[in-house]
Scaffold this motif. Structure first.
Motif, PDB file in Angstrom:
ATOM      1  N   CYS A  94       0.786  -1.330  -0.033  1.00 13.02           N
ATOM      2  CA  CYS A  94       0.028   0.139  -0.092  1.00 13.02           C
ATOM      3  C   CYS A  94       0.764   1.176  -0.054  1.00 13.02           C
ATOM      4  CB  CYS A  94      -1.002   0.077   1.267  1.00 13.02           C
ATOM      5  SG  CYS A  94      -2.034  -1.093   1.268  1.00 13.02           S
ATOM      6  N   ILE A  95       0.355   2.358  -0.649  1.00 13.05           N
ATOM      7  CA  ILE A  95       0.985   3.497  -0.259  1.00 13.05           C
ATOM      8  C   ILE A  95       1.396   3.925   1.016  1.00 13.05           C
ATOM      9  CG2 ILE A  95       0.474   6.174  -0.643  1.00 13.05           C
ATOM     10  CD1 ILE A  95      -0.923   5.330  -3.289  1.00 13.05           C
ATOM     11  N   GLU A  96       0.583   3.572   1.844  1.00 10.95           N
ATOM     12  CA  GLU A  96       1.038   4.238   3.308  1.00 10.95           C
ATOM     13  C   GLU A  96       1.935   2.892   3.751  1.00 10.95           C
ATOM     14  OE1 GLU A  96      -1.462   3.706   7.510  1.00 10.95           O
ATOM     15  OE2 GLU A  96      -2.150   5.291   6.118  1.00 10.95           O
ATOM     16  N   ALA A  97       2.283   1.673   3.546  1.00  9.44           N
ATOM     17  CA  ALA A  97       3.373   0.936   3.919  1.00  9.44           C
ATOM     18  C   ALA A  97       4.452   1.486   3.371  1.00  9.44           C
ATOM     19  CB  ALA A  97       2.918  -0.420   3.373  1.00  9.44           C
ATOM     20  N   LEU A  98       4.534   2.265   2.181  1.00  7.94           N
ATOM     21  CA  LEU A  98       5.766   2.683   1.378  1.00  7.94           C
ATOM     22  C   LEU A  98       6.249   4.187   2.094  1.00  7.94           C
ATOM     23  CD1 LEU A  98       5.039   1.653  -2.019  1.00  7.94           C
ATOM     24  CD2 LEU A  98       6.561   0.611  -0.512  1.00  7.94           C
ATOM     25  N   ALA A  99       4.964   4.845   2.320  1.00  7.95           N
ATOM     26  CA  ALA A  99       5.175   6.075   2.558  1.00  7.95           C
ATOM     27  C   ALA A  99       4.721   6.805   3.890  1.00  7.95           C
ATOM     28  CB  ALA A  99       4.959   7.173   1.293  1.00  7.95           C
ATOM     29  N   GLY A 100       4.069   5.840   4.728  1.00  6.46           N
ATOM     30  CA  GLY A 100       3.734   6.556   6.017  1.00  6.46           C
ATOM     31  C   GLY A 100       5.070   6.439   6.937  1.00  6.46           C
ATOM     32  N   GLY A 101       4.988   7.586   7.697  1.00  4.88           N
ATOM     33  CA  GLY A 101       6.052   7.632   8.740  1.00  4.88           C
ATOM     34  C   GLY A 101       6.093   6.552   9.730  1.00  4.88           C
ATOM     35  N   GLY A 102       4.936   5.889  10.248  1.00  5.59           N
ATOM     36  CA  GLY A 102       5.043   4.823  10.995  1.00  5.59           C
ATOM     37  C   GLY A 102       5.627   3.704  10.429  1.00  5.59           C
ATOM     38  N   ALA A 103       5.253   3.386   9.221  1.00  3.34           N
ATOM     39  CA  ALA A 103       5.776   2.127   8.612  1.00  3.34           C
ATOM     40  C   ALA A 103       7.344   2.364   8.421  1.00  3.34           C
ATOM     41  CB  ALA A 103       4.973   1.970   7.066  1.00  3.34           C
ATOM     42  N   ILE A 104       7.678   3.470   7.857  1.00  5.31           N
ATOM     43  CA  ILE A 104       9.025   3.832   7.683  1.00  5.31           C
ATOM     44  C   ILE A 104       9.961   3.293   8.908  1.00  5.31           C
ATOM     45  CG2 ILE A 104      10.719   5.403   6.767  1.00  5.31           C
ATOM     46  CD1 ILE A 104       8.707   6.422   5.164  1.00  5.31           C
ATOM     47  N   ALA A 105       9.553   3.899   9.964  1.00  9.65           N
ATOM     48  CA  ALA A 105      10.021   3.675  11.220  1.00  9.65           C
ATOM     49  C   ALA A 105      10.403   2.522  11.582  1.00  9.65           C
ATOM     50  CB  ALA A 105       9.398   4.488  12.232  1.00  9.65           C
ATOM     51  N   GLU A 106       8.968   1.670  11.393  1.00 11.46           N
ATOM     52  CA  GLU A 106       9.206   0.093  11.909  1.00 11.46           C
ATOM     53  C   GLU A 106      10.144  -0.526  11.104  1.00 11.46           C
ATOM     54  OE1 GLU A 106       6.138  -3.505  11.993  1.00 11.46           O
ATOM     55  OE2 GLU A 106       5.267  -1.326  11.741  1.00 11.46           O
ATOM     56  N   ARG A 107      10.033  -0.321   9.673  1.00 20.86           N
ATOM     57  CA  ARG A 107      11.016  -1.090   8.566  1.00 20.86           C
ATOM     58  C   ARG A 107      12.471  -0.536   8.921  1.00 20.86           C
ATOM     59  NH1 ARG A 107       8.967   0.189   2.932  1.00 20.86           N
ATOM     60  NH2 ARG A 107      10.584  -1.356   2.243  1.00 20.86           N
ATOM     61  N   TRP A 108      12.683   0.719   9.392  1.00 19.21           N
ATOM     62  CA  TRP A 108      13.986   0.919   9.829  1.00 19.21           C
ATOM     63  C   TRP A 108      14.809   0.475  10.751  1.00 19.21           C
ATOM     64  CZ3 TRP A 108      18.220   2.908   7.853  1.00 19.21           C
ATOM     65  CH2 TRP A 108      19.106   3.866   8.592  1.00 19.21           C
ATOM     66  N   GLY A 109      13.897   0.441  11.961  1.00 15.39           N
ATOM     67  CA  GLY A 109      14.227  -0.319  13.003  1.00 15.39           C
ATOM     68  C   GLY A 109      15.194   0.117  13.933  1.00 15.39           C
ATOM     69  N   ARG A 110      15.478   1.428  13.833  1.00 19.05           N
ATOM     70  CA  ARG A 110      16.773   1.719  14.595  1.00 19.05           C
ATOM     71  C   ARG A 110      16.394   2.771  15.647  1.00 19.05           C
ATOM     72  NH1 ARG A 110      21.516   2.078   9.890  1.00 19.05           N
ATOM     73  NH2 ARG A 110      20.835   0.387   8.649  1.00 19.05           N
ATOM     74  N   GLY A 111      15.195   3.005  15.920  1.00 21.55           N
ATOM     75  CA  GLY A 111      14.843   4.016  16.854  1.00 21.55           C
ATOM     76  C   GLY A 111      15.168   5.512  16.658  1.00 21.55           C
TER      77      GLY A 111
END
Length: 319
Positions: free
Chosen positions: A185-202
């Motif tokens: 989904c667009i949100e899974a790619l561009a949502g701040g929450g999804a990006i932070a979760e995929r980044w996973g570095r706090g």
């Protein structure tokens, strides 16, 4: 203009209730912002109601508003809002399953209280504060991704109030899992929450950290940053190709990353149009602009909703 023009000593109040802060404004009969305050937003029904009360109290303590009276109160809030009513459901970012905001606050303030989804309220406010196009889509880039569409000064809600829910349009079947259950989904790619979760570095600002790491050459960060641009570009294409809006206005917390963000989005739009004369003819990148940082658009739009004299929120006019 459909919003009530009030006497000099009366104001319309608008509040944007967010997950961390509540932004409140008082506007006069000429739609000018007289005063603005921000307070922390609580978690759960009673704390959220208390935050709204505190924000209004603080607003009327400001010298620009002191001694005046409120003629109406409008509230923009996350979640699903019943058209023309004051009940919100599934405001998960606030810890609210169901709340009748009007029932909770009208006895306190003694004036009508009306409610609208926060992104749709922001679309109305953006159309009023930053005019220039007959039709506009406002895309909020924050924890999630959603949009509101304003055509000829009128908020377009759609048949069931879901017009503008571009965040849950899937554009990549092999993409990351979205909280809605789909992939890519667009949100899974561009949502701040999804990006932070995929980044996973706090970190307090993980999306900014992603951009900085991408600039430094980190391959994971570069992939996440490219996905963000791809997702926002897809939202722009969807809104132009379906609603044919004159312009797409980007707002929300992630726009603090402009001009890096907007350059990436323009590049993604140009790349997608490279092999399509039709898409090139639409000049998509030229139709995108960013809401000025710190704009009170959501609170101002909520004030317009609050003063709509019983008109359904989709019928509120601006300009």
């Amino acid at each position: 203009m459909s919003a009530t023009i009030v006497a000099d000593d009366r104001v319309r109040v608008g509040l944007d209730v967010g997950g961390s802060k509540t932004d409140a404004v008082a506007i006069d009969g000429d739609d000018g912002v007289l005063a603005r305050v921000r307070v922390a937003t609580g978690w759960g029904v009673e704390p959220v109601v208390r935050s709204i009360r505190d924000a209004v109290t603080s607003l009327f303590a400001r010298p620009e508003v002191a001694g005046r009276a409120a003629v109406s109160i409008g509230i923009g809030i996350p979640g699903q809002v019943e058209p023309g009513g004051s009940r919100v459901v599934h405001a998960v970012n606030l810890g609210i399953d169901r709340l009748d905001v009007g029932a909770a606050l009208e006895p306190v303030f003694g004036v009508p209280v009306r409610v609208e989804n926060d992104v749709k309220a922001a679309a109305l406010g953006a159309a009023l504060l930053h005019p220039g196009a007959a039709s506009m889509a406002y895309v909020n880039l924050g924890t999630g991704v959603a949009a509101g569409v304003v055509v000829d000064g009128r908020l377009w809600r759609g048949a069931r109030g879901t017009a503008g829910e571009v965040g849950h349009i899937a554009i990549d079947p092999a993409g990351p899992l979205c909280r809605c259950g789909q992939r890519g989904c667009i949100e899974a790619l561009a949502g701040g929450g999804a990006i932070a979760e995929r980044w996973g570095r706090g970190g307090p600002f993980p999306v900014r950290d992603v951009f900085d790491a991408a600039d430094a050459g980190d391959p994971q960060a570069r992939g996440l940053r490219a996905d963000l641009a791809r997702g926002v570009a897809a939202a722009v294409r969807v809104l132009v190709l379906t609603a044919d809006v004159d312009e797409v206005v980007l707002g929300g917390g992630l726009t603090a990353l402009a001009p890096r963000l907007t350059a990436d989005v323009a590049g993604a739009l140009d790349d997608s149009a490279a092999s399509s004369p039709f898409l090139r003819s639409l000049r998509l990148a030229e139709r995108v602009r960013v809401l000025p940082s710190g704009s009170p658009a959501a609170a101002v739009g909520a004030a317009l909703v609050g003063a709509a004299d019983g008109t359904p929120a989709g019928e509120v006019l601006v300009g």
